[in-house]
Design an enzyme around this catalytic site. Structure first.
Site, PDB file in Angstrom:
ATOM      1  N   TYR A 158     -34.359   3.064  -0.928  1.00 10.89           N
ATOM      2  CA  TYR A 158     -34.612   1.816  -1.641  1.00 10.89           C
ATOM      3  C   TYR A 158     -34.090   1.932  -2.950  1.00 10.89           C
ATOM      4  CZ  TYR A 158     -38.076   1.162   2.176  1.00 10.89           C
ATOM      5  OH  TYR A 158     -38.676   1.148   3.495  1.00 10.89           O
ATOM      6  N   SER A 193     -43.166  -5.238   7.558  1.00  6.85           N
ATOM      7  CA  SER A 193     -42.728  -6.791   7.836  1.00  6.85           C
ATOM      8  C   SER A 193     -44.223  -7.468   8.417  1.00  6.85           C
ATOM      9  CB  SER A 193     -41.728  -6.827   8.553  1.00  6.85           C
ATOM     10  OG  SER A 193     -41.288  -8.302   8.326  1.00  6.85           O
ATOM     11  N   GLN A 230     -41.371 -11.590   6.992  1.00  2.00           N
ATOM     12  CA  GLN A 230     -40.766 -12.014   5.926  1.00  2.00           C
ATOM     13  C   GLN A 230     -41.144 -13.214   5.262  1.00  2.00           C
ATOM     14  OE1 GLN A 230     -37.941 -10.497   4.509  1.00  2.00           O
ATOM     15  NE2 GLN A 230     -38.511  -8.700   5.931  1.00  2.00           N
TER      16      GLN A 230
END
Length: 316
Positions: free
Chosen positions: A61, A207, A211
């Site tokens: 990340y 998730s 999204q």
């Protein structure tokens, strides 16, 4: 707020996890454009103020920046913070030493001597066998640098294999981090959820709001086109949004009953599955405050059933 034990005897963590993929990621989230370090630090602080102390990151990340920021923020508080990070089994990592070296670098960025949860980011390990990988992680548990071992994106069969290898070392597999939401229920039909329950493995659901589809922000009546990757995601097309309209309608209805947002209802449904912790990705303090509204109350059995019925098309 009732904490959850990861796996059979792992760390005790809050029932909601804060996801930090967007902390430092320029490629997908455009970090540094409309938000930056001050915003994500405010999100970190807001989470602690709300009593949520469990954070998930990964070495990939922001190419390490997410870990680095999390490490810096953690140094500024006296509150206990539980951090989970992830190892990427990249092609050039084919020895046990490469796993240990990656852990060392993550610990440096996080400014930690020991990580609460260390997860394998994906199952395809190129030239690194699961035996070598899991046994190295077991070594690190015994040496005290890892409190609990987890996997991510593992199938039911792959999860069982990892569990068996670790079990031979007397170490339980703590978690499997997978995509799971009202609009992605495949882990129920492909046996991942059932296998996790059988093995005593906690599901970390990434998730959880699909999204943003489950926030109610996007509808087939909207005039504004979604930005970023959502532009090319068919779920955000007019036809895709028409398909989820009954789901959003039910979420809105339940939201009115409980004085909660659609997102809070969707997160509460996940928590109601038992031994499932949603990972809510955030960029701002306001998003944290929204997400923590999923805690401290429960949908009833009938409402859970209605949500399961309306989202059956997303079981496969």
């Amino acid at each position: 707020m009732e904490n959850i034990t990861l796996g059979q005897n792992g760390p005790s963590v809050t029932p909601l996890c804060i996801g930090t993929w967007a902390w430092g990621d320029k490629l997908f989230w455009n970090y540094g454009d409309r938000y930056g370090a001050e915003d994500v630090e405010a999100a970190f602080t807001a989470a602690l103020e709300a009593g949520v102390t469990f954070f998930d990151t990964a070495e990939v990340y922001g190419l390490g920046l997410s870990e680095k920021l999390l490490g810096q923020f953690r140094q500024k508080t006296q509150q206990p913070v539980q951090i989970a990070t992830k190892f990427g089994p990249l092609p050039w990592r084919f020895t046990g030493k490469s796993v240990s070296d990656a852990l060392t670098e993550s610990l440096k960025r996080l400014q930690l001597q020991r990580i609460e949860l260390y997860q394998v980011h994906w199952p395809f390990a190129f030239f690194l066998s699961q035996e070598t990988l899991m046994n190295t992680l077991a070594d690190e548990v015994q040496q005290g640098r890892i409190a609990a071992v987890g996997v991510s994106n593992y199938s039911a069969i792959q999860m069982r294999e990892a569990h068996q290898i670790l079990a031979r070392r007397g170490i339980p597999l703590a978690v499997n981090q997978v995509r799971y939401s009202l609009l992605n229920r495949q882990i129920e039909s492909n046996k991942i959820l059932a296998t996790a329950h059988e093995l005593g493995v906690t599901i970390l659901a990434y998730s959880p709001l699909a999204q943003g589809l489950l926030t109610g922000k996007y509808t087939d009546e909207r005039t504004e086109t979604p930005s970023g990757p959502r532009k090319i995601d068919p779920r955000f097309s007019k036809e895709g949004l028409q398909k989820i309209a009954p789901v959003i309608s039910l979420l809105n209805s339940l939201g009115e009953k409980y004085d909660r947002t659609s997102a809070q209802i969707a997160l509460n449904w996940l928590i109601a599955q038992g031994n499932v912790i949603p990972i809510a990705g955030v960029k701002t303090a306001q998003q944290v405050k929204q997400n923590v509204g999923a805690l401290g109350w429960k949908l009833n059995t009938e409402e859970i059933g209605k949500l399961e019925e309306v989202t059956r098309p997303w079981l496969s």
